[in-house]
Design an enzyme around this catalytic site. Structure first.
Site, PDB file in Angstrom:
ATOM      1  N   ASP A 234      -0.262  -3.475   9.951  1.00 43.59           N
ATOM      2  CA  ASP A 234      -1.676  -4.210   9.896  1.00 43.59           C
ATOM      3  C   ASP A 234      -2.545  -3.095  10.559  1.00 43.59           C
ATOM      4  O   ASP A 234      -2.255  -2.753  11.705  1.00 43.59           O
ATOM      5  CB  ASP A 234      -1.898  -5.640  10.387  1.00 43.59           C
ATOM      6  CG  ASP A 234      -2.909  -6.222   9.722  1.00 43.59           C
ATOM      7  OD1 ASP A 234      -3.107  -6.171   8.625  1.00 43.59           O
ATOM      8  OD2 ASP A 234      -3.840  -6.697  10.609  1.00 43.59           O
TER       9      ASP A 234
ATOM     10  N   LYS B  36       0.399   3.738   2.774  1.00 38.55           N
ATOM     11  CA  LYS B  36       1.219   3.671   4.164  1.00 38.55           C
ATOM     12  C   LYS B  36       2.529   4.165   4.147  1.00 38.55           C
ATOM     13  O   LYS B  36       3.085   4.791   5.179  1.00 38.55           O
ATOM     14  CB  LYS B  36       1.079   2.116   4.569  1.00 38.55           C
ATOM     15  CG  LYS B  36      -0.381   1.637   5.002  1.00 38.55           C
ATOM     16  CD  LYS B  36      -0.093   0.148   5.176  1.00 38.55           C
ATOM     17  CE  LYS B  36      -1.256  -0.466   5.564  1.00 38.55           C
ATOM     18  NZ  LYS B  36      -1.295  -1.813   5.713  1.00 38.55           N
TER      19      LYS B  36
ATOM     20  N   ASN C  68       0.532  -1.307  -0.110  1.00 32.51           N
ATOM     21  CA  ASN C  68       0.089   0.055   0.001  1.00 32.51           C
ATOM     22  C   ASN C  68       0.990   1.343  -0.109  1.00 32.51           C
ATOM     23  O   ASN C  68       1.684   1.738   1.014  1.00 32.51           O
ATOM     24  CB  ASN C  68      -0.887   0.036   1.323  1.00 32.51           C
ATOM     25  CG  ASN C  68      -1.818   1.149   1.197  1.00 32.51           C
ATOM     26  OD1 ASN C  68      -1.660   1.995   0.674  1.00 32.51           O
ATOM     27  ND2 ASN C  68      -2.963   0.771   1.860  1.00 32.51           N
TER      28      ASN C  68
ATOM     29  N   TYR D  78     -10.255   4.239   3.708  1.00 31.38           N
ATOM     30  CA  TYR D  78     -11.371   4.930   4.332  1.00 31.38           C
ATOM     31  C   TYR D  78     -11.188   6.297   4.753  1.00 31.38           C
ATOM     32  O   TYR D  78     -12.063   6.650   5.307  1.00 31.38           O
ATOM     33  CB  TYR D  78     -11.564   3.923   5.642  1.00 31.38           C
ATOM     34  CG  TYR D  78     -12.050   2.606   5.211  1.00 31.38           C
ATOM     35  CD1 TYR D  78     -13.300   2.200   4.881  1.00 31.38           C
ATOM     36  CD2 TYR D  78     -11.132   1.626   5.500  1.00 31.38           C
ATOM     37  CE1 TYR D  78     -13.526   0.979   4.637  1.00 31.38           C
ATOM     38  CE2 TYR D  78     -11.540   0.324   4.882  1.00 31.38           C
ATOM     39  CZ  TYR D  78     -12.571  -0.119   4.769  1.00 31.38           C
ATOM     40  OH  TYR D  78     -12.820  -1.393   4.287  1.00 31.38           O
TER      41      TYR D  78
HETATM   42  P1  ITT Z   1      -0.827  -4.193   3.092  1.00 28.03           P
HETATM   43  O1  ITT Z   1      -1.118  -5.516   3.843  1.00 28.03           O
HETATM   44  O2  ITT Z   1       0.105  -4.819   2.012  1.00 28.03           O
HETATM   45  O3  ITT Z   1       0.288  -3.591   3.936  1.00 28.03           O
HETATM   46  P2  ITT Z   1      -3.245  -3.303   2.883  1.00 28.03           P
HETATM   47  O4  ITT Z   1      -3.893  -1.958   2.355  1.00 28.03           O
HETATM   48  O5  ITT Z   1      -4.057  -4.584   2.330  1.00 28.03           O
HETATM   49  O6  ITT Z   1      -1.764  -3.369   2.481  1.00 28.03           O
HETATM   50  P3  ITT Z   1      -4.282  -3.864   5.640  1.00 28.03           P
HETATM   51  O7  ITT Z   1      -4.221  -5.261   5.306  1.00 28.03           O
HETATM   52  O8  ITT Z   1      -3.405  -3.291   6.942  1.00 28.03           O
HETATM   53  O9  ITT Z   1      -3.281  -3.162   4.585  1.00 28.03           O
HETATM   54  O10 ITT Z   1      -5.729  -3.335   5.179  1.00 28.03           O
HETATM   55  C1  ITT Z   1      -6.132  -2.373   5.922  1.00 28.03           C
HETATM   56  C2  ITT Z   1      -7.279  -1.774   5.251  1.00 28.03           C
HETATM   57  O11 ITT Z   1      -7.478  -0.595   6.043  1.00 28.03           O
HETATM   58  C3  ITT Z   1      -7.050  -1.372   3.659  1.00 28.03           C
HETATM   59  O12 ITT Z   1      -8.229  -1.333   3.154  1.00 28.03           O
HETATM   60  C4  ITT Z   1      -6.400  -0.073   3.935  1.00 28.03           C
HETATM   61  O13 ITT Z   1      -6.684   0.659   2.762  1.00 28.03           O
HETATM   62  C5  ITT Z   1      -7.417   0.667   5.196  1.00 28.03           C
HETATM   63  N1  ITT Z   1      -6.628   1.722   5.833  1.00 28.03           N
HETATM   64  C6  ITT Z   1      -5.328   1.262   6.519  1.00 28.03           C
HETATM   65  N2  ITT Z   1      -4.803   2.199   6.971  1.00 28.03           N
HETATM   66  C7  ITT Z   1      -5.547   3.247   6.674  1.00 28.03           C
HETATM   67  C8  ITT Z   1      -5.699   4.649   6.713  1.00 28.03           C
HETATM   68  O14 ITT Z   1      -4.459   5.314   7.507  1.00 28.03           O
HETATM   69  N3  ITT Z   1      -6.697   5.302   6.274  1.00 28.03           N
HETATM   70  C9  ITT Z   1      -7.470   4.966   5.662  1.00 28.03           C
HETATM   71  N4  ITT Z   1      -7.598   3.568   5.282  1.00 28.03           N
HETATM   72  C10 ITT Z   1      -6.624   2.880   5.887  1.00 28.03           C
END
Ligand code: ITT
Length: 211
Positions: A62, A11, A8, A172
């Site tokens: 995560d 992040k 992502n 989000y």
């Molecule tokens: P990685 O696992 O490869 O790091 P991912 O986007 O799948 O990437 P997660 O498994 O942590 O990451 O999923 C978290 C979800 O929440 C994902 O849909 C993100 O877009 C969202 N998310 C995480 N942090 C956020 C933030 O700071 N603001 C908005 N949405 C967020």
């Protein structure tokens, strides 16, 4: 070299503000995520998987959105729900609730293959002890890999679900309001100053500087 392991880019943009001294590089690796009701065990297992893949110190991230009125859903399933329902549908569901309070949570998992004299204990200590006791003859094809220690850093921010506003951020952010602004209306520095990820990264950066 420390690897910040995520698929992502949003992040990474935020993490760079804490780790920008050239000592960290992004690793775009989609580590297999276990299913669990809490973020901690997912981050811990992800850190081990990422360390095995990279062979260098790794930090995995995560995160999830927990909506109070629907018992914390989507929580650990936030990524799947964003991909399937989408952010606007999550807002639509929350719009029918009396209680639109929500929180973002982030757990960072650090693993470098070595032990720590650090606390708090990893959340999955029981699993690690069992894996260590089972030794290399364990049924796992990777022997006692679950015994690898992982250090976790958590961050939390309260807010509420609102109709989408703002162009910045990712995921989000447009539907999450904190202190009158959505995260998508904040620039990266402002979001970091209050966000779940910013808080977790601050704790990590302080600990890592000592290490
Ligand atoms: P990685 O696992 O490869 O790091 P991912 O986007 O799948 O990437 P997660 O498994 O942590 O990451 O999923 C978290 C979800 O929440 C994902 O849909 C993100 O877009 C969202 N998310 C995480 N942090 C956020 C933030 O700071 N603001 C908005 N949405 C967020």
């Amino acid at each position: 070299m420390l690897r910040y392991v995520t698929t992502n880019p949003g992040k990474v943009r935020e993490a760079e503000r804490y780790l920008r001294d050239g000592s960290v590089e992004r690793l775009d690796f989609d580590y297999p995520e276990i299913q669990a009701a809490e973020l901690g065990p997912i981050a811990a297992q992800g850190a081990r998987e990422a360390y095995r893949h990279a062979g260098e110190p790794v930090l995995v991230d995560d995160a999830g959105l927990f909506v109070e009125g629907i018992d914390g859903f989507p929580g650990p399933y936030s990524s799947y729900v964003e991909e399937t329902l989408g952010v606007e549908r999550v807002h639509d569901i929350a719009a029918d609730l009396d209680d639109r309070r929500a929180a973002f949570r982030c757990v960072l998992g650090y693993c470098d293959g070595e032990g720590f004299a650090a606390s708090p204990d990893p959340v999955d200590r029981g699993d690690r002890d069992a894996a260590a006791a089972a030794g290399p003859d364990s049924e796992s094809p990777d022997g006692n890999e679950n015994a690898l220690p992982v250090k976790l850093f958590e961050g939390y921010v309260p807010g509420r679900i609102v109709a989408p506003r703002g162009e910045g951020g990712f995921g989000y952010d447009p539907i999450f309001e904190h202190d009158g602004e959505t995260f998508a209306e904040m620039d990266t520095d402002r979001k970091n100053a209050v966000s779940h990820r910013g808080r977790a990264l601050e704790k990590f950066a302080e600990w890592y500087a000592e290490r």
